[in-house]
Design a protein around this motif. Structure first.
Motif, PDB file in Angstrom:
ATOM      1  N   VAL A 123     -10.926  10.424  -4.809  1.00  0.00           N
ATOM      2  CA  VAL A 123      -9.627  11.039  -4.518  1.00  0.00           C
ATOM      3  C   VAL A 123      -9.716  12.560  -4.399  1.00  0.00           C
ATOM      4  O   VAL A 123      -8.695  13.236  -4.371  1.00  0.00           O
ATOM      5  N   ALA A 131      -9.327   8.342  -0.802  1.00  0.00           N
ATOM      6  CA  ALA A 131      -7.876   8.197  -0.856  1.00  0.00           C
ATOM      7  C   ALA A 131      -7.233   9.495  -1.341  1.00  0.00           C
ATOM      8  O   ALA A 131      -7.926  10.460  -1.658  1.00  0.00           O
ATOM      9  N   GLY A 191     -11.092   0.450 -11.165  1.00  0.00           N
ATOM     10  CA  GLY A 191     -11.538   1.579 -11.976  1.00  0.00           C
ATOM     11  C   GLY A 191     -11.559   1.114 -13.425  1.00  0.00           C
ATOM     12  O   GLY A 191     -12.593   0.756 -13.988  1.00  0.00           O
ATOM     13  N   HIS A 233      -2.843  -0.374  -2.520  1.00  0.00           N
ATOM     14  CA  HIS A 233      -3.131  -0.230  -3.963  1.00  0.00           C
ATOM     15  C   HIS A 233      -1.763  -0.105  -4.635  1.00  0.00           C
ATOM     16  O   HIS A 233      -1.075   0.880  -4.454  1.00  0.00           O
ATOM     17  N   SER A 236      -1.586   0.407 -11.377  1.00  0.00           N
ATOM     18  CA  SER A 236      -2.691   0.313 -12.312  1.00  0.00           C
ATOM     19  C   SER A 236      -2.275  -0.492 -13.544  1.00  0.00           C
ATOM     20  O   SER A 236      -1.095  -0.581 -13.857  1.00  0.00           O
ATOM     21  N   ALA A 271     -13.461   3.026  -8.505  1.00  0.00           N
ATOM     22  CA  ALA A 271     -12.560   4.188  -8.492  1.00  0.00           C
ATOM     23  C   ALA A 271     -13.005   5.153  -9.580  1.00  0.00           C
ATOM     24  O   ALA A 271     -12.687   4.975 -10.760  1.00  0.00           O
ATOM     25  N   GLN A 296      -5.558  -0.412   3.950  1.00  0.00           N
ATOM     26  CA  GLN A 296      -5.736  -0.394   2.501  1.00  0.00           C
ATOM     27  C   GLN A 296      -4.395  -0.536   1.802  1.00  0.00           C
ATOM     28  O   GLN A 296      -3.355  -0.123   2.332  1.00  0.00           O
ATOM     29  N   ASP A 339     -14.657   4.690  -4.690  1.00  0.00           N
ATOM     30  CA  ASP A 339     -13.367   5.129  -4.173  1.00  0.00           C
ATOM     31  C   ASP A 339     -13.081   6.484  -4.810  1.00  0.00           C
ATOM     32  O   ASP A 339     -13.053   6.606  -6.029  1.00  0.00           O
ATOM     33  N   TYR A 391      -9.910   6.484 -18.078  1.00  0.00           N
ATOM     34  CA  TYR A 391      -8.857   7.494 -18.194  1.00  0.00           C
ATOM     35  C   TYR A 391      -8.861   8.132 -19.588  1.00  0.00           C
ATOM     36  O   TYR A 391      -7.832   8.515 -20.114  1.00  0.00           O
ATOM     37  N   GLY A 416      -6.484  -1.791  -9.873  1.00  0.00           N
ATOM     38  CA  GLY A 416      -5.310  -2.112 -10.681  1.00  0.00           C
ATOM     39  C   GLY A 416      -5.448  -3.273 -11.640  1.00  0.00           C
ATOM     40  O   GLY A 416      -4.516  -3.560 -12.400  1.00  0.00           O
TER      41      GLY A 416
HETATM   42  C1  LIG Z   1      -6.575   4.880  -9.308  1.00  0.00           C
HETATM   43  C2  LIG Z   1      -6.895   4.108  -8.088  1.00  0.00           C
HETATM   44  C3  LIG Z   1      -7.639   2.935  -8.177  1.00  0.00           C
HETATM   45  C4  LIG Z   1      -8.127   2.349  -9.480  1.00  0.00           C
HETATM   46  O1  LIG Z   1      -7.097   1.907 -10.290  1.00  0.00           O
HETATM   47  P1  LIG Z   1      -7.450   1.072 -11.618  1.00  0.00           P
HETATM   48  O2  LIG Z   1      -6.127   0.703 -12.162  1.00  0.00           O
HETATM   49  O3  LIG Z   1      -8.205   1.980 -12.507  1.00  0.00           O
HETATM   50  O4  LIG Z   1      -8.248  -0.112 -11.196  1.00  0.00           O
HETATM   51  C5  LIG Z   1      -7.959   2.275  -6.998  1.00  0.00           C
HETATM   52  N1  LIG Z   1      -7.543   2.749  -5.799  1.00  0.00           N
HETATM   53  C6  LIG Z   1      -6.815   3.878  -5.685  1.00  0.00           C
HETATM   54  C7  LIG Z   1      -6.403   4.332  -4.351  1.00  0.00           C
HETATM   55  C8  LIG Z   1      -6.463   4.589  -6.821  1.00  0.00           C
HETATM   56  O5  LIG Z   1      -5.733   5.692  -6.700  1.00  0.00           O
END
Ligand SMILES: *Cc1c(COP(=O)(O)O)cnc(C)c1O
Length: 459
Positions: free
Chosen positions: A111, A132, A318, A230, A233, A88, A228, A109, A414, A269
């Motif tokens: 955005v 995403a 991420g 998620h 985080s 991510a 999918q 991944d 971040y 996450g």
């Molecule tokens: C932000 C995000 C992630 C990554 O999250 P992390 O907590 O940094 O691992 C994965 N997938 C989506 C869809 C996200 O928005």
């Protein structure tokens, strides 16, 4: 506690480095390569003071071998599945890091269209990208279709209909998956939880079947490719992931049967250690924190649930891949004794790392020169004209003096990707360390480049 931690991680000689390697084998998780050597905090074999002398402060410093070790560990932990990592990139989107990941066969991944552009610039493969986000624009969708991404991760029926129409105009098929919201509490900060029905993200699990039926019946330009989820985080325990995956796997099975979906993405996450970061390289720390999520415990809990699906599994970490691999190097400028507090003013602000201000993010703060004096309780604050501009409050740290260097740990995720030029402060420099080699991966922004897109009307 503070002193204890410092002593535990003191790494003064080659012999101690060997001890670190042993820890790495025993607790292959959450290690990083920041440690004191010869009285000075190092990233791998490089003294952070040397980086400050060459590149100034504030500067983000990344350990290349920490990133690679974590990547390798995650890939190996899921080797028995057809699992693929889609990093991510919003966690840290510097091109050098993307290039490193791309070379290791990692997908991405994204955005936004901008993130897709960055990946292509860094030599990444668009066909390994999932896209995403709740509000993709028409322009972004067209760009992603042209680039041939692996899959759109869709968050509403409106969006699906828009993609269908844009694909039709372009004479293309668009691969899609829907983000399912399993309504699971991730036990994380309310601003970074995403998987409950109070969030803007995803489609409620009870509506997914109907939505897939609608796609199949009414949107001929869409190719249903996966599902999918998620849920948030910085999850520090495995249990919410288990609960969510248990809820979602029967649905995934059914969608495989009905529409031939080929993948399930379980999102990102995975949390990292922020409080105790430096000490987490020590076995004792792990004994005291048995609940803390590790790549091993995450894999161990989820693989048995995922394996029977016979689907490709996507992982979208991420933070876990870059968070502990970076620090923000900063300098103490002044100190001030207020009526009730002692302040240490540093040259890094909320424009460099916004996490403490945005969601009470915590970063350990360590002096670069190792201290053996007593700690003091301080607020570590930046130069920005906002009361929210603090990096630590009521924190016990060694009594650093003006002029001294500090490292804000776990700043790899971040950190720079969320930074801004608020208060007209140029973006910080970024460097990558590999053994004893230092590579500049982003120049400190110049004032000229900071205003390059501004237009002064002619009088
Ligand atoms: C932000 C995000 C992630 C990554 O999250 P992390 O907590 O940094 O691992 C994965 N997938 C989506 C869809 C996200 O928005």
């Amino acid at each position: 506690m503070m002193r204890l931690n410092r002593n535990l991680v003191r790494s003064r000689t080659c012999q101690t480095v060997l001890v670190f390697d042993t820890f790495k084998k025993l607790t292959p998780d959450l290690m990083h390569q920041f440690a004191y050597k010869n009285g000075s905090l190092h990233c791998e074999n490089v003294d952070l003071a040397a980086i400050a002398a060459t590149y100034g402060t504030p500067t983000f410093v990344y350990s290349r071998n920490t990133i690679l070790a974590d990547l390798d560990e995650l890939q190996r932990a899921f080797a028995e599945l057809d699992a693929h990592i889609a990093y991510a990139i919003k966690a840290c989107s510097n091109g050098a890091i993307l290039q490193l990941m791309a070379k290791r066969g990692v997908g991405f991944d994204i955005v936004s269209g901008g993130e897709l552009w960055r990946i292509i610039r860094a030599g990444g493969d668009p066909s390994a990208c999932t896209y995403a986000g709740v509000a993709k624009t028409e322009e972004e969708i067209r760009y992603a279709l042209e680039c041939g991404i692996y899959c759109f991760i869709c968050e509403s029926e409106d969006e699906l209909r828009a993609i269908n129409r844009i694909a039709s105009d372009a004479g293309k098929q668009a691969p899609v998956a829907v983000r399912v919201n399993p309504n699971v509490d991730a036990h994380t900060h309310k601003y970074i939880t995403t998987g409950t029905n109070e969030n803007k993200f995803g489609v409620d699990i009870s509506r997914i079947e109907q939505l897939y039926a609608t796609i199949a019946a009414e949107m001929p330009r869409l190719r249903i490719r996966g599902l999918q989820m998620h849920i948030g985080s910085q999850l520090t325990e495995v249990q919410p992931f288990v609960t969510a995956v248990q809820k979602v796997t029967p649905l995934a099975s059914q969608l495989k049967e009905l529409y031939g979906i080929e993948f399930l993405s379980i999102g990102g996450g995975i949390g990292i250690v922020y409080d105790g970061c430096l000490a987490s390289g020590n076995l004792d720390w792990w004994k005291e924190h048995p609940e803390q999520i590790t790549i091993a415990s995450y894999a161990r809990a989820l693989i048995p649930l995922l394996k029977p699906l016979g689907l490709r599994i996507l992982l979208e970490p991420g933070r876990r891949l870059v968070g502990n691999a970076g620090v923000l190097l900063t300098r103490c400028i002044y100190e001030k004794r207020g009526e009730s507090k002692l302040f240490k003013m540093i040259d890094a602000g909320m424009n460099d790392i916004i996490r403490p201000a945005l969601y009470e993010g915590y970063h350990e703060i360590w002096p670069v020169r190792e201290h053996n004096d007593d700690s003091v309780v301080v607020d570590v604050v930046g130069p920005i004209c906002e009361s929210g501009d603090f990096q630590a409050q009521n924190r016990s740290i060694p009594d650093v003096k003006p002029g001294e260097l500090l490292a804000e740990l776990s700043a790899g995720a971040y950190g720079s990707s969320m930074s801004s030029t608020y208060n007209s402060r140029p973006l910080a420099a970024e460097v990558m360390v590999d053994g004893d080699k230092i590579t500049l991966i982003r120049r400190r922004q110049t004032l000229e480049s900071m205003v390059a897109d501004e237009i002064l009307p002619t009088p």
